[in-house]
Motif scaffolding. Structure first.
Motif, PDB file in Angstrom:
ATOM      1  N   ASP A   1      57.248  27.666  -4.990  1.00 43.26           N
ATOM      2  CA  ASP A   1      55.811  27.364  -4.910  1.00 43.26           C
ATOM      3  C   ASP A   1      55.455  26.016  -5.537  1.00 43.26           C
ATOM      4  N   PRO A   2      55.941  25.692  -6.737  1.00 44.95           N
ATOM      5  CA  PRO A   2      55.595  24.376  -7.297  1.00 44.95           C
ATOM      6  C   PRO A   2      56.034  23.212  -6.412  1.00 44.95           C
ATOM      7  N   LEU A   3      57.150  23.354  -5.736  1.00 49.78           N
ATOM      8  CA  LEU A   3      57.648  22.272  -4.892  1.00 49.78           C
ATOM      9  C   LEU A   3      56.780  22.093  -3.645  1.00 49.78           C
ATOM     10  N   THR A   4      56.276  23.187  -3.100  1.00 48.89           N
ATOM     11  CA  THR A   4      55.369  23.046  -1.953  1.00 48.89           C
ATOM     12  C   THR A   4      54.075  22.357  -2.379  1.00 48.89           C
ATOM     13  N   GLN A   5      53.752  22.446  -3.683  1.00 43.30           N
ATOM     14  CA  GLN A   5      52.552  21.803  -4.229  1.00 43.30           C
ATOM     15  C   GLN A   5      52.865  20.442  -4.852  1.00 43.30           C
ATOM     16  N   LYS A   6      54.067  19.958  -4.651  1.00 37.46           N
ATOM     17  CA  LYS A   6      54.527  18.664  -5.163  1.00 37.46           C
ATOM     18  C   LYS A   6      54.418  18.584  -6.682  1.00 37.46           C
ATOM     19  N   ARG A   7      54.917  19.635  -7.339  1.00 37.85           N
ATOM     20  CA  ARG A   7      54.970  19.653  -8.792  1.00 37.85           C
ATOM     21  C   ARG A   7      56.425  19.769  -9.228  1.00 37.85           C
ATOM     22  N   ASP A   8      56.857  18.829 -10.071  1.00 40.82           N
ATOM     23  CA  ASP A   8      58.223  18.837 -10.581  1.00 40.82           C
ATOM     24  C   ASP A   8      58.281  19.701 -11.834  1.00 40.82           C
ATOM     25  N   GLN A   9      58.767  20.921 -11.671  1.00 39.71           N
ATOM     26  CA  GLN A   9      58.966  21.826 -12.801  1.00 39.71           C
ATOM     27  C   GLN A   9      60.441  22.240 -12.879  1.00 39.71           C
ATOM     28  N   LEU A  10      61.315  21.275 -12.563  1.00 45.03           N
ATOM     29  CA  LEU A  10      62.738  21.575 -12.447  1.00 45.03           C
ATOM     30  C   LEU A  10      63.438  21.718 -13.793  1.00 45.03           C
ATOM     31  N   ALA A  11      62.879  21.146 -14.850  1.00 46.09           N
ATOM     32  CA  ALA A  11      63.550  21.158 -16.149  1.00 46.09           C
ATOM     33  C   ALA A  11      63.920  22.574 -16.569  1.00 46.09           C
ATOM     34  N   ASN A  12      65.180  22.735 -16.995  1.00 47.37           N
ATOM     35  CA  ASN A  12      65.738  23.997 -17.486  1.00 47.37           C
ATOM     36  C   ASN A  12      66.001  25.021 -16.395  1.00 47.37           C
ATOM     37  N   PHE A  13      65.908  24.603 -15.138  1.00 44.24           N
ATOM     38  CA  PHE A  13      66.327  25.483 -14.046  1.00 44.24           C
ATOM     39  C   PHE A  13      67.755  25.150 -13.633  1.00 44.24           C
ATOM     40  N   HIS A  14      68.511  26.181 -13.312  1.00 40.46           N
ATOM     41  CA  HIS A  14      69.879  26.000 -12.840  1.00 40.46           C
ATOM     42  C   HIS A  14      69.849  25.224 -11.522  1.00 40.46           C
ATOM     43  N   ALA A  15      70.500  24.078 -11.502  1.00 40.16           N
ATOM     44  CA  ALA A  15      70.300  23.125 -10.406  1.00 40.16           C
ATOM     45  C   ALA A  15      70.803  23.641  -9.065  1.00 40.16           C
ATOM     46  N   ASN A  16      72.057  24.073  -9.005  1.00 41.99           N
ATOM     47  CA  ASN A  16      72.590  24.442  -7.700  1.00 41.99           C
ATOM     48  C   ASN A  16      72.054  25.766  -7.190  1.00 41.99           C
ATOM     49  N   THR A  17      71.397  26.531  -8.048  1.00 38.32           N
ATOM     50  CA  THR A  17      70.677  27.703  -7.546  1.00 38.32           C
ATOM     51  C   THR A  17      69.524  27.266  -6.647  1.00 38.32           C
ATOM     52  N   GLN A  18      68.950  26.093  -6.947  1.00 34.05           N
ATOM     53  CA  GLN A  18      67.755  25.661  -6.222  1.00 34.05           C
ATOM     54  C   GLN A  18      68.085  24.919  -4.918  1.00 34.05           C
ATOM     55  N   VAL A  19      69.107  24.058  -4.924  1.00 37.06           N
ATOM     56  CA  VAL A  19      69.322  23.187  -3.767  1.00 37.06           C
ATOM     57  C   VAL A  19      69.499  23.969  -2.464  1.00 37.06           C
ATOM     58  N   PRO A  20      70.329  25.021  -2.427  1.00 38.33           N
ATOM     59  CA  PRO A  20      70.469  25.757  -1.165  1.00 38.33           C
ATOM     60  C   PRO A  20      69.169  26.400  -0.676  1.00 38.33           C
ATOM     61  N   LYS A  21      68.283  26.770  -1.606  1.00 33.02           N
ATOM     62  CA  LYS A  21      66.995  27.324  -1.184  1.00 33.02           C
ATOM     63  C   LYS A  21      66.211  26.300  -0.375  1.00 33.02           C
ATOM     64  N   LEU A  22      66.293  25.032  -0.807  1.00 36.43           N
ATOM     65  CA  LEU A  22      65.564  23.972  -0.107  1.00 36.43           C
ATOM     66  C   LEU A  22      66.217  23.631   1.217  1.00 36.43           C
ATOM     67  N   ILE A  23      67.536  23.740   1.295  1.00 35.69           N
ATOM     68  CA  ILE A  23      68.209  23.577   2.592  1.00 35.69           C
ATOM     69  C   ILE A  23      67.732  24.672   3.537  1.00 35.69           C
ATOM     70  N   GLY A  24      67.597  25.890   2.999  1.00 35.38           N
ATOM     71  CA  GLY A  24      67.083  26.989   3.815  1.00 35.38           C
ATOM     72  C   GLY A  24      65.669  26.725   4.298  1.00 35.38           C
ATOM     73  N   LEU A  25      64.806  26.187   3.417  1.00 37.34           N
ATOM     74  CA  LEU A  25      63.441  25.852   3.846  1.00 37.34           C
ATOM     75  C   LEU A  25      63.459  24.757   4.895  1.00 37.34           C
ATOM     76  N   ALA A  26      64.362  23.786   4.746  1.00 38.00           N
ATOM     77  CA  ALA A  26      64.465  22.728   5.741  1.00 38.00           C
ATOM     78  C   ALA A  26      64.846  23.308   7.102  1.00 38.00           C
ATOM     79  N   ARG A  27      65.790  24.240   7.106  1.00 40.31           N
ATOM     80  CA  ARG A  27      66.195  24.859   8.386  1.00 40.31           C
ATOM     81  C   ARG A  27      65.059  25.698   8.960  1.00 40.31           C
ATOM     82  N   LEU A  28      64.335  26.387   8.098  1.00 41.45           N
ATOM     83  CA  LEU A  28      63.193  27.162   8.577  1.00 41.45           C
ATOM     84  C   LEU A  28      62.124  26.254   9.179  1.00 41.45           C
ATOM     85  N   HIS A  29      61.869  25.113   8.558  1.00 41.58           N
ATOM     86  CA  HIS A  29      60.890  24.164   9.110  1.00 41.58           C
ATOM     87  C   HIS A  29      61.288  23.732  10.508  1.00 41.58           C
TER      88      HIS A  29
END
Length: 790
Positions: A270-298
């Motif tokens: 949700d923060p990314l769809t709102q253009k908010r960078d709240q990535l600090a302290n999040f596990h990085a590679n857990t997130q990247v594939p989710k965004l690839i999935g959103l890209a494919r869905l788009h």
């Protein structure tokens, strides 16, 4: 606050890139096609180069692996007799089976890249065995992961799903009801099955497995309400949303699209769809594939918010969270934006992250070609992915350490570790030709200057790209065959770092239009024509995001690093620094053809030789340097060297170190606890204990006087706790905003009577009533300094 425990820790428990301008919509239509697609991997054959060598080393590695050993758990959990013993490492833990999906992808990609028939045979065999396993289950289920029960018994991972369907969902970020990232595991399997279809050919058996497994997973999700789904998705799920988007695209069945869109982690996306960078302290590679999935869905749905999140994430990661080699994350986690200089450690740049960022970049480029996207792609591909493989036996790194003097740790020749980055490594080094050539609206786009031959089907053409780039700045594209001659554009990427460039057609200077980071030559092309681009490979310095005084050295696209000696040797010198006004003037070429330079009077404490970072697989290196003017150095030198000496001395005297809040160190030190929690703050892992609780662990000791050192954050509100060694209190610590704005260490003498005659002791932290203990950000036992005798 997010718990900072990486997947590696769970089991074993950039520079400012100034060339990366945000791709601008205004560029579209200015001489570039509106959209683009890459040449099929099977249409590209690599010419001799480091890239081609990496592929051949990887092919040998793939053929050394045993499909039956990778299938062991699949067979066993389906009630079939395994044909070979299970591999060790991660394949013997609860994530077992994840490597098989990567292996299927690697076999398919290797066949496409090289035509390897053995890879096809192995892939078909594995698909057949998976079909047998799925049929034996009888309900669509097929998997190799296991479940560890509370009593330590390891059983079939299938056992967790009836619990989940009843609403009993327990996750610690990577663990789901005692099973390690099962949905992530299935995403790898799905990708492998789809890669078989895409790169080897139609395979009804592979698609039947995908559909049958989809039915099983769909029933699990259907039993949960939306709130329960969010609880379940707190456990890393890879790009499972991409898997079901693909299954929908391939079958046309709308049920898979509904499921794909339901696999949406609101807290992170949700923060990314709102253009908010709240990535600090999040596990990085857990997130990247989710965004690839959103890209494919788009690409399927056309929903704007899915594209917004993918683009914004890419922009933030590449511009504010990436190191000079294009990788990201420290100990697997994002730090705050523009804080790279504070996180140059031996645990930087998980290789899986870059593998996935390159995938995301390809999606964005296909939507709207822009050279800035491939400026990043080239940087990360050349400097991180090419460094990711040990080029003799084919092992892979997990992290790519950027701390001065650190050495790379590669998986062994026989591959018993099977980390996640071993799996992505198998794939990365099977497909170095996949992004060189692109087309769109009859435009030929050259994105990477990698020597190769290619077939352009739409124009019945054969292309040759001749270059020794990045060691020379010239690349020549020749139309060896052009069955459909005619007028069309050829777009050659001009990297953002290039201060100038030159274009020649058939050896003569040619006019080229400029658009979106490309030099575009439009003319009537015929067989035998060639177009050449010449780029200057100047040395330059790049600061880290947020810190102009921490810099790296580049030559064209190459990250250069100081050579600090063999990896199997020791490096115990102070961290090198650069001192002077005109730093680049102190560099002298040693061998420009291999991009080697030496410094003169620049480096403190002594000058060094600089070479391409990616080639230093068996060397220790320094990538980042603090820069000082002569005047600044006189002020800083004493403190700078004293701190380095203190750290080295402390490391030399250390007997044991406990990294609290990290799964494997806590397991290795037999940690037990009550009302105690791992946590993270300002990029450091730690642990606390609340009223009525404690945490305790074993540490190795040696004869003689010892000190116990604990690390704390200096702004904690007041709390008091005791520290015990073998149940004897050695200190009472009160924290009360002792050192605002910094971490600090406290040393506690350990009475020799508590360690005499022992190999290990137990260290316990216990809070006073209505207090908490810690957080403690690491504990170290080290020998007391021996004072010289008079």
């Amino acid at each position: 606050m997010e718990m900072l425990v990486g997947r590696r820790g769970f089991l074993m428990s950039s520079a400012t890139l100034p060339m990366l301008a945000v791709p601008a919509a205004a560029q579209a239509g200015a001489g570039l096609p509106a959209t683009a697609k890459a040449f099929p991997l099977s249409a590209v054959r690599l010419r001799p180069s480091d890239y081609a060598r990496a592929v051949e080393v990887n092919r040998a590695y793939l053929l050394r692996l045993s499909p039956d050993r990778l299938l062991h758990n699949y067979h066993e959990f389906a009630g079939l007799s395994p044909k070979a013993e299970v591999y060790g490492g991660w394949e013997s833990d609860t994530i077992a089976g994840h490597t098989l999906g990567h292996y299927l992808s690697a076999l398919a990609l290797m066949h496409a890249q090289t035509g390897c028939a053995d890879c096809v045979e192995r892939a078909h065999y594995i698909v057949g065995e998976l079909a047998r396993c799925q049929a034996a289950h009888g309900d669509g289920y097929v998997a190799g992961f296991s479940r560890k029960r509370k009593d330590g018994t390891v059983v079939n991972g299938k056992e967790i799903f009836p619990e989940i369907m009843r609403g009993d969902i327990r996750s610690a970020g990577f663990d789901l009801n005692g099973c390690w990232v099962p949905y992530y595991n299935w995403h790898k399997l799905y990708t492998g099955l789809f890669d078989i279809v895409d790169h080897i050919g139609p395979n009804e058996q592979a698609m039947a497995i995908a559909v049958g497994l989809g039915g099983y997973i769909e029933r699990v999700f259907a039993s949960l309400n939306d709130e329960q789904v969010q609880v379940m998705l707190a456990c890393e799920y890879g790009g499972l949303n991409e898997s079901f988007a693909e299954l929908h695209a391939r079958t046309g069945d709308a049920r898979w699209l509904r499921l794909a869109e339901r696999i949406y982690d609101k807290r992170n996306l949700d923060p990314l769809t709102q253009k908010r960078d709240q990535l600090a302290n999040f596990h990085a590679n857990t997130q990247v594939p989710k965004l690839i999935g959103l890209a494919r869905l788009h690409e399927i749905t056309g929903k704007a918010e899915q594209a917004t999140a993918a683009r914004f994430f890419w922009e933030q990661v590449t511009r504010h969270h990436s190191y000079v080699i294009g990788g990201n994350a420290d100990r697997e986690y994002f730090s705050g934006a523009d804080t790279i200089a504070q996180h140059i450690t031996d645990q930087t740049c998980e290789s899986c992250n870059t593998y996935n960022m390159l995938k995301l970049t390809r999606h964005l480029f296909a939507w709207q070609p822009d050279g800035a996207l491939f400026d990043f792609y080239e940087r990360a591909h050349l400097n991180h992915i090419m460094a990711h493989q040990e080029p003799v036996n084919g092992g892979f790194t997990y992290m790519m350490p950027l701390m001065s003097g650190a050495k790379r740790a590669y998986s062994e020749r026989e591959g018993e570790e099977f980390w996640c980055c071993v799996g992505t490594g198998m794939e990365s080094h099977s497909k170095h030709g996949e992004s060189i050539f692109w087309t769109g609206d009859d435009t030929l786009i050259v994105n990477l200057y990698i020597p190769a031959d290619a077939t352009w089907k739409e124009r019945d053409a054969v292309l040759g790209l001749d270059t020794v780039y990045p060691f020379d700045g010239s690349a020549t594209l020749t139309f060896t065959k052009l069955g459909k001659a005619g007028r069309f554009p050829v777009a050659l990427r001009v990297p953002g770092w290039a201060k100038r460039h030159e274009v020649l057609v058939n050896g003569k200077p040619a006019d080229a239009t400029q658009a979106g980071g490309y030099a575009i030559v439009t003319r009537r092309w015929k067989a035998g024509d060639s177009v050449t681009i010449r780029l200057p490979l100047d040395l330059r310095l790049e600061p880290t995001p947020g810190d102009e005084q921490t810099i790296a050295v580049l030559r064209g696209p190459l990250v250069l690093a100081a050579d600090l000696g063999r990896a199997d040797g020791e490096w115990d010198h102070p961290e090198p620094a650069m001192v002077g006004q005109d730093l680049l003037a102190a560099f002298r070429p040693v061998d420009e053809e291999s991009a080697q330079y030496a410094t003169a009077g620049l480096i403190r404490p002594a000058d060094l030789t600089f070479v391409p970072f990616y080639r230093q697989y068996d060397r220790r290196s320094a990538v980042y340097f603090k820069r000082f003017t002569d005047a600044q150095w006189k002020v800083e030198e004493a403190a700078f060297l004293a701190e380095q000496a203190r750290q080295k001395d402390l490391a030399a005297r250390s007997v044991d170190v406990m990294h609290l809040g990290e799964m494997q160190p806590e397991r290795d030190h037999n940690l037990t606890s009550e009302i105690s929690y791992p946590l993270a703050y300002r990029g450091r892992n730690g642990r606390d204990a609340r009223t009525g609780g404690f945490f305790e662990f074993t540490m190795t000791v040696k004869p003689g006087p010892l000190l116990l050192q604990a690390s704390y954050w200096g702004d904690e509100r007041k709390r008091t706790f005791d520290i015990l060694v073998d149940n004897q209190r050695i200190a009472t610590q009160t924290l009360d905003a002792d050192k605002p704005g910094s971490f600090f260490d406290v040393d506690y003498p350990v009475p020799e009577a508590l360690t005499k005659g022992k190999a290990k002791v137990k260290v316990r932290f216990v809070p006073h009533d209505k207090n908490s203990a810690g957080p403690v950000f690491g504990v170290r036992l080290f020998t007391a300094r021996q004072e010289p005798r008079a």
